[in-house]
Design an enzyme around this catalytic site. Structure first.
Site, short mmCIF file in Angstrom:
data_model
loop_
_atom_site.label_atom_id
_atom_site.label_comp_id
_atom_site.label_asym_id
_atom_site.label_seq_id
_atom_site.Cartn_x
_atom_site.Cartn_y
_atom_site.Cartn_z
N GLU A 82 -0.93 -5.11 4.97
CA GLU A 82 -0.98 -3.65 5.08
C GLU A 82 -2.35 -3.07 4.71
O GLU A 82 -2.84 -2.15 5.37
CB GLU A 82 0.08 -3.00 4.17
N HIS A 104 12.40 -1.21 -3.01
CA HIS A 104 12.57 -0.76 -1.63
C HIS A 104 13.29 0.58 -1.53
O HIS A 104 13.76 0.95 -0.46
CB HIS A 104 13.35 -1.80 -0.81
#
Lengths: 336, 455
Positions: free
Chosen positions: B191, B260
């Site tokens: 990322e 998450h």
């Protein structure tokens, strides 16, 4: 020998070489950077430049040698030690110096400062204060070259300190995976701020750091403009031909501290003096030119020209107005 | 010509220093780069180098002197053979402190008012886009990207599993087949690197859509989102825009635990230079994502995984698009204003339904856009209802609710009949156990209770 022939004849001894004309140009460019940076240091001392200010003195041959191999449309990006890159890219000394003093006439209207300057016109994409960020951004510039199907190349400069950042290796992977036309330049000046490269990197051959991804690399004497030029020409040709990225480690040296407030106690003064006396990139070119029969007078004329340019930029930077208070709120967002 | 050597500023904060030692003596020849003296600053002992060559004509400040102000002449440098001028004659020519040589500094009163302090104009009614069809939020997001990829060849999509896998959540299904691997590009799990790459491409004018598999992973790349994407326009004096979209599911999904399940609304909405939208319905998703892709600025699109499969009516008009920065009143009411966004709009509407059974009419505002915030619509509503409840899935501290409440306090304090209240996720990392997870998230009954306390 006729003058025209003299100007194109290669000079400079046994190693890689340039024409006399190229050496003359390089001498001018390198001297401009040196004198500009000395002046910036002076203005900093007078309190006219504030904040961080990282000087490029000692490293001039790297950027000037590489710039000689580029063409219009090639894109550039570097770290916060960016004044030399900007001058080499053709940005005006006035605009750069005025940004250093935080004036309205600076490249960023006084809102960027020493570390954050850009020029759309000269394809200079900054000037980045976050160590290593310019490498990932740099492969993005190369991605755009490829996406637009041009043969333009992007050059991403970073230091030996940044070479330990994780995103550099993410960028190596992406650039190799997508065969991006990106020339990575590690300017190894031996110290990341106050930490020597030996104390910071388990890899002592930074030019090989792209090997796992198949990125060709070379170590180059970054104090020798002809060597820089020769290596860069080969690397740029590789990138331009669509063969993917290339990595050059330029062995160089910064004479000044990391920034203005660095007392540089991590190295001995003799070390700095030794480099200055024996490896100075500008004195090297001066000697080549004198040996090739260029007169002291013509070099002095270049020195005088450079001095006048730099003094003019300093005058401009001190007399330009500060940004209008309304400038505080502009350039946050573009009109949708 | 004689020149003054001045006490230099050797750090961003130095105003004075001590002259520890003169390395050169009067009469010494000095070359550029020679160390003249050692200066003690607040941080360290620094060597002062000569910036011009000549002869050290006179030392004005002896070594051992303390508290010498920056810019005080400390010595005079002369050319060879030149007479040394008097110190007194030299002093007036000394450089003045920077503050007095510069243009008059901006006074605080001269600083223009911030845009936020401007008076609010009444909200405009929403455009009627005609007939609608029921589609899922997933289809709406897909259709928005497809339409914009068709419309503009500079738009491309990159992210993990966006191409061959057809999208981790199937948002990009079929896009690889239509647009090819030049414009729908799989990324390795990297990322930080690929976000930086996309931002670099955007600085040249390309228009990347960066899909994060979830916004949680955008934390790996947040430096590029904030320092590289959001700030470059400003730092470049308006030269370098960054037309880029960062999108992906945000907030809690179901049973995926603390790393998450987090709302990044407040994180990104904090940053000048970014726009942040958080669609709820299919129409929101399609209209806002299309606007985000066309916007010349970096836009964060906070989606919600649980909503992906939900169906809502969405205008079928091919040109359908929504403006960024406009909230929508999803339900009208006179007694209390509930301000919320994303999946919590569903919760708010359920609460409003329950409240209606008790005779309390709640107005529900779907923010759609967190930055810019549609303060006008919120204030208009509170002026009618005199009560405010904010509702969000994220944590309470410095959350979106805090900002909404402050805007109401600033713009409609006199209309309030009760202190604003907020309903938020519980101030803990998200637990895994099903019962604890439910307890950590706002439920309609929490909203009902909060409203009851105000009325």
């Amino acid at each position: 020998m006729a003058a025209a022939q003299e100007n194109t004849a290669r000079v400079g001894g046994n190693g890689p070489s340039l024409t006399r004309e190229q050496f003359m140009d390089a001498f001018h460019e390198m001297l401009l950077i040196r004198r500009f940076e000395e002046k910036a240091g002076q203005l900093y001392g007078m309190g006219l430049i504030g904040g961080f200010c990282h000087l490029y003195i000692g490293q001039e041959a790297v950027v000037v040698g590489i710039q000689m191999t580029l063409k219009d449309g090639d894109k550039l990006i570097t770290s916060y030690r960016d004044h030399g890159q900007m001058l080499a890219a053709g940005m005006t000394p006035r605009g750069v110096m005025a940004e250093l003093t935080g004036r309205a006439t600076g490249y960023s209207h006084g809102k960027g400062g020493s570390m954050h300057m850009f020029s759309r016109e000269k394809n200079f994409y900054g000037g980045h204060g976050i160590v290593g960020a310019q490498v990932a951004l740099g492969i993005g510039l190369a991605f755009a070259n490829k996406y637009r199907e041009t043969d333009e190349v992007s050059v991403a400069y970073f230091g030996d300190g940044a070479a330990n950042q994780g995103q550099v290796y993410e960028s190596f992977n992406l650039a190799a995976l997508h065969k991006l036309p990106c020339l990575f330049i590690i300017e190894n000046n031996l110290y990341g701020m106050g930490t020597s490269v030996e104390r910071a990197s388990a890899s002592h051959e930074l030019w090989r750091n792209g090997e796992p991804w198949g990125i060709p690399g070379k170590r180059v004497d970054g104090m020798d403009i002809a060597a820089v030029h020769e290596a860069a020409a080969e690397a740029v040709a590789h990138c331009r031909a669509g063969k993917g990225p290339y990595l050059l480690e330029m062995m160089t040296y910064r004479y000044r501290g990391h920034s203005m407030s660095d007392p540089a106690k991590y190295r001995k003064r003799e070390e700095v003096d030794q480099v200055r006396k024996t490896r100075d990139p500008i004195e090297h070119v001066r000697q080549i030119l004198l040996d090739a029969g260029v007169s002291e007078d013509s070099l002095r004329k270049i020195e005088d020209d450079v001095k006048a340019t730099v003094n003019d930029s300093a005058e401009f930077a001190q007399t330009s107005p500060e940004p209008d208070p309304a400038e505080l709120y502009t350039d946050v967002l573009l009109e949708a | 010509m004689a020149t003054d050597i001045i006490m230099p500023a050797l750090s961003p904060t130095m105003t004075e220093g001590a002259l520890a030692r003169w390395v050169k003596a009067e009469g010494d020849a000095v070359a550029i780069g020679d160390v003249l003296a050692e200066i003690e600053t607040d941080k360290a002992t620094m060597e002062v180098e000569a910036i011009e060559s000549g002869i050290l004509g006179r030392i004005l400040v002896p070594e051992g002197t303390q508290d010498i102000a920056v810019n005080t002449p400390i010595a005079i440098l002369v050319a060879e053979g030149e007479a040394v001028p008097d110190a007194a004659a030299s002093a007036p020519a000394a450089a003045q402190p920077a503050t007095t040589t510069e243009e008059p500094a901006a006074q605080p009163s001269a600083v223009p008012a911030t845009p936020a302090a401007a008076s609010l104009s009444a909200p405009e009614p929403e455009k009627d886009w005609g007939p609608t069809a029921e589609i899922t939020v997933r289809e709406a997001l897909h259709d928005a990207m497809q339409a914009e990829l068709r419309r503009d060849p500079d738009v491309f999509l990159i992210g993990e599993e966006v191409a061959e896998y057809q999208g981790a959540y199937k948002i990009s299904q079929g896009l690889l087949a239509e647009f090819g691997d030049k414009r729908v590009i799989d990324m390795p799990i990297t990322e930080h690197g690929f976000t930086g790459m996309a931002v670099g491409a955007a600085l040249t004018g390309l228009k990347p859509i960066v899909e994060f598999m979830t916004m949680n992973f955008s934390m790996q790349a947040i430096d590029h989102i904030i320092n590289s994407a959001a700030k470059t326009l400003y730092m470049s004096g308006g030269q370098m825009g960054c037309p880029i979209v960062f999108r992906g599911p945000n907030g809690a999904a179901a049973r995926v635990g603390a790393q998450h399940s987090q709302c990044y609304g407040s994180w990104y909405a904090h940053v000048p230079g970014l726009k942040v939208v958080a669609p709820w319905s299919s129409a929101d998703a399609k209209g806002l994502l299309r606007a985000a892709i066309r916007d010349p600025n970096p836009v964060i699109v906070l989606e919600n995984e649980i909503l992906y499969g939900r169906k809502f009516p969405c205008p079928v008009d091919e040109d359908f698009i929504l403006p960024i920065g406009k909230a929508k009143v999803e339900r009208e009411g006179r007694d209390v204003t509930i301000v919320t966004f994303s999946i919590m709009v569903t919760t708010a509407l359920e609460a409003a339904e329950a409240l209606a059974q008790e005779g309390i009419e709640a107005e529900v505002i779907n923010l759609r856009s967190l930055r810019p915030l549609d303060t006008a619509t919120i204030v208009e509503s509170v002026k009618k209802t005199s009560r405010l409840v904010t509702l969000e899935e994220g944590w309470p501290f410095a959350g979106i609710g805090a900002e909404v409440a402050m805007q109401v306090i600033e713009h409609a304090f006199d209309w309030l009949d009760a202190p604003p209240a907020r309903v938020t996720g519980v101030d803990v990392p998200m637990p895994f156990a099903a019962n604890l997870e439910k307890l950590a998230l706002p439920q309609p009954e929490h909203v009902v209770e909060a409203v009851r306390r105000l009325i």
